[in-house]
Design a protein around this motif. Structure first.
Motif, PDB file in Angstrom:
ATOM      1  N   LYS A 185       0.861  -1.157   0.020  1.00  0.00           N
ATOM      2  CA  LYS A 185      -0.040   0.045  -0.058  1.00  0.00           C
ATOM      3  C   LYS A 185       0.758   1.143  -0.251  1.00  0.00           C
ATOM      4  O   LYS A 185       0.432   2.305  -0.688  1.00  0.00           O
ATOM      5  N   GLU A 186       1.844   1.046   0.785  1.00  0.00           N
ATOM      6  CA  GLU A 186       2.767   2.425   0.843  1.00  0.00           C
ATOM      7  C   GLU A 186       3.480   2.623  -0.409  1.00  0.00           C
ATOM      8  O   GLU A 186       3.587   3.696  -0.867  1.00  0.00           O
ATOM      9  N   ILE A 187       3.916   1.531  -1.192  1.00  0.00           N
ATOM     10  CA  ILE A 187       4.597   1.567  -2.540  1.00  0.00           C
ATOM     11  C   ILE A 187       3.604   2.185  -3.327  1.00  0.00           C
ATOM     12  O   ILE A 187       3.505   2.965  -4.461  1.00  0.00           O
ATOM     13  N   ASN A 188       2.161   1.698  -3.178  1.00  0.00           N
ATOM     14  CA  ASN A 188       1.044   2.352  -4.145  1.00  0.00           C
ATOM     15  C   ASN A 188       0.756   3.718  -3.793  1.00  0.00           C
ATOM     16  O   ASN A 188       0.754   4.575  -4.938  1.00  0.00           O
ATOM     17  N   GLN A 189       1.026   4.310  -2.674  1.00  0.00           N
ATOM     18  CA  GLN A 189       0.946   5.540  -2.494  1.00  0.00           C
ATOM     19  C   GLN A 189       1.753   6.514  -2.981  1.00  0.00           C
ATOM     20  O   GLN A 189       1.830   7.672  -3.191  1.00  0.00           O
ATOM     21  N   ASN A 190       3.045   5.818  -3.147  1.00  0.00           N
ATOM     22  CA  ASN A 190       4.220   6.636  -3.847  1.00  0.00           C
ATOM     23  C   ASN A 190       3.919   6.573  -5.340  1.00  0.00           C
ATOM     24  O   ASN A 190       4.972   6.985  -6.090  1.00  0.00           O
ATOM     25  N   GLY A 191       2.888   6.319  -5.902  1.00  0.00           N
ATOM     26  CA  GLY A 191       2.773   6.116  -7.281  1.00  0.00           C
ATOM     27  C   GLY A 191       2.636   5.109  -8.084  1.00  0.00           C
ATOM     28  O   GLY A 191       2.404   5.145  -9.291  1.00  0.00           O
ATOM     29  N   LYS A 192       3.204   3.886  -7.693  1.00  0.00           N
ATOM     30  CA  LYS A 192       3.159   2.497  -8.442  1.00  0.00           C
ATOM     31  C   LYS A 192       1.602   2.116  -8.374  1.00  0.00           C
ATOM     32  O   LYS A 192       1.052   2.030  -7.570  1.00  0.00           O
ATOM     33  N   THR A 193       1.572   1.885  -9.690  1.00  0.00           N
ATOM     34  CA  THR A 193       0.165   0.899  -9.919  1.00  0.00           C
ATOM     35  C   THR A 193       0.405  -0.534  -9.453  1.00  0.00           C
ATOM     36  O   THR A 193       1.635  -1.296  -9.794  1.00  0.00           O
ATOM     37  N   ILE A 194      -0.447  -1.053  -8.697  1.00  0.00           N
ATOM     38  CA  ILE A 194      -0.227  -2.543  -8.279  1.00  0.00           C
ATOM     39  C   ILE A 194      -1.683  -3.353  -8.724  1.00  0.00           C
ATOM     40  O   ILE A 194      -2.979  -2.806  -8.452  1.00  0.00           O
ATOM     41  N   ILE A 195      -1.435  -4.318  -9.352  1.00  0.00           N
ATOM     42  CA  ILE A 195      -2.799  -5.456  -9.830  1.00  0.00           C
ATOM     43  C   ILE A 195      -2.212  -6.672  -8.910  1.00  0.00           C
ATOM     44  O   ILE A 195      -1.106  -7.209  -8.827  1.00  0.00           O
TER      45      ILE A 195
END
Length: 227
Positions: A185-195
Motif C-alpha cells: 500500500k505504501e509503494i502504491n501511495q508513492n505512485g506505483k500501480t499494483i494489480i
C-alpha cells in the motif's frame, strides 16, 4: 486524463486451449490498486500470466505498459518485464545465494553492468522494504515475511510502472500478511500501480480498494460492502 497502463478489449484468456475467462473489458490507470479475487481455478493466475507474457493473448485487444499483448514476440517479453515487477506467492528467491546476490542476478539479467550503480540500487530497494540489515543473509536464514519483502524489493529494481502481485500473502501468517500489505500500500501511495491476485478476504476488508472478481468465466467489478 492519463493513458491507461493496461487496456483490454473483448479479451478471452486461455489456459491451453480452454477459455478460462471471456469477454474482459478493462482499463487500469497509473496509481491504481486493483485486487483480482476468485476461487482457486477461476482463472486469476491465467489472467496475470497473460499480462506478463507467460500465456499468449489469443483473442481480443490488449496493451500493457505500451506493449501490444496480441502481437507480443517471444524476444520482446524480457523488455515488457523490465517495465513491470512481479511478486509471487512462493517468493522465488534463489536458495544458493544471499539476498544481495539474488538482487544482483536480476540486475545483470536485465542489462545493468556498473558495479557501483548496482550496489546503490540494491541498497535503495532493500531500504524501501526495511531489509537493509539482511543484505548478506541467505534466504533460509530469514523468515517467510522477510523473504517476501526481499521479493518486493526485487520487483522494484527496475523502477517498474506496474507491480503484479500473484497471491503475495498466500504462504504467510495473518500478521505477516498485514505487514506485507502495508508495504504494498505504501509503494502504491508513492505512485506505483499494483494489480494483486488474492483469495484473502480479510485483507480486502482491512485494505479496501477496487476489486474485480473471476467467477464462472467472467471478470467483473464487485462493490465491497462497508460494515
Amino acid at each position: 486524463m492519463s493513458q491507461p497502463v493496461l487496456s483490454l478489449k473483448n479479451v478471452n484468456v486461455y489456459q491451453d486451449n480452454n477459455a478460462v475467462i471471456t469477454d474482459i473489458n478493462l482499463e487500469v490507470f497509473p496509481g491504481e490498486f486493483i485486487y483480482i479475487i476468485g476461487k482457486t481455478g477461476s482463472g486469476k493466475s491465467s489472467f496475470m500470466k497473460t499480462l506478463y507474457g507467460d500465456l499468449k493473448l489469443k483473442q481480443g485487444e490488449g496493451t500493457f505498459v505500451d506493449y501490444d499483448l496480441a502481437t507480443l514476440k517471444e524476444r520482446n517479453i524480457p523488455y515488457l518485464r523490465r517495465k513491470i515487477g512481479i511478486v509471487f506467492q512462493d517468493f522465488k528467491l534463489l536458495p544458493d545465494r544471499n539476498v544481495y546476490d539474488n538482487l544482483l542476478f536480476v540486475l545483470k539479467a536485465t542489462g545493468w553492468s556498473e558495479k557501483r550503480e548496482m550496489d546503490v540500487k540494491i541498497n535503495e530497494v532493500l531500504d524501501k522494504v526495511g531489509m537493509k540489515n539482511a543484505v548478506y543473509k541467505m534466504p533460509h536464514q530469514i523468515s517467510g515475511g522477510e523473504q517476501q519483502r526481499v521479493a518486493v524489493a526485487r520487483a522494484l529494481l527496475n523502477d517498474p510502472e506496474v507491480i503484479i502481485a500473484d497471491e503475495p500473502t498466500g504462504n504467510l501468517d495473518p500478521q505477516t500478511s498485514v505487514e506485507v500489505m502495508q508495504l504494498l500500500k505504501e509503494i502504491n501511495q508513492n505512485g506505483k500501480t499494483i494489480i494483486m491476485a488474492t483469495h484473502d478476504y480479510a485483507l480486502l476488508m482491512k485494505f479496501p480498494s477496487k476489486t474485480l472478481k473471476c467467477d464462472s468465466g467472467t471478470l467483473f467489478e464487485v462493490v465491497q460492502r462497508t460494515v
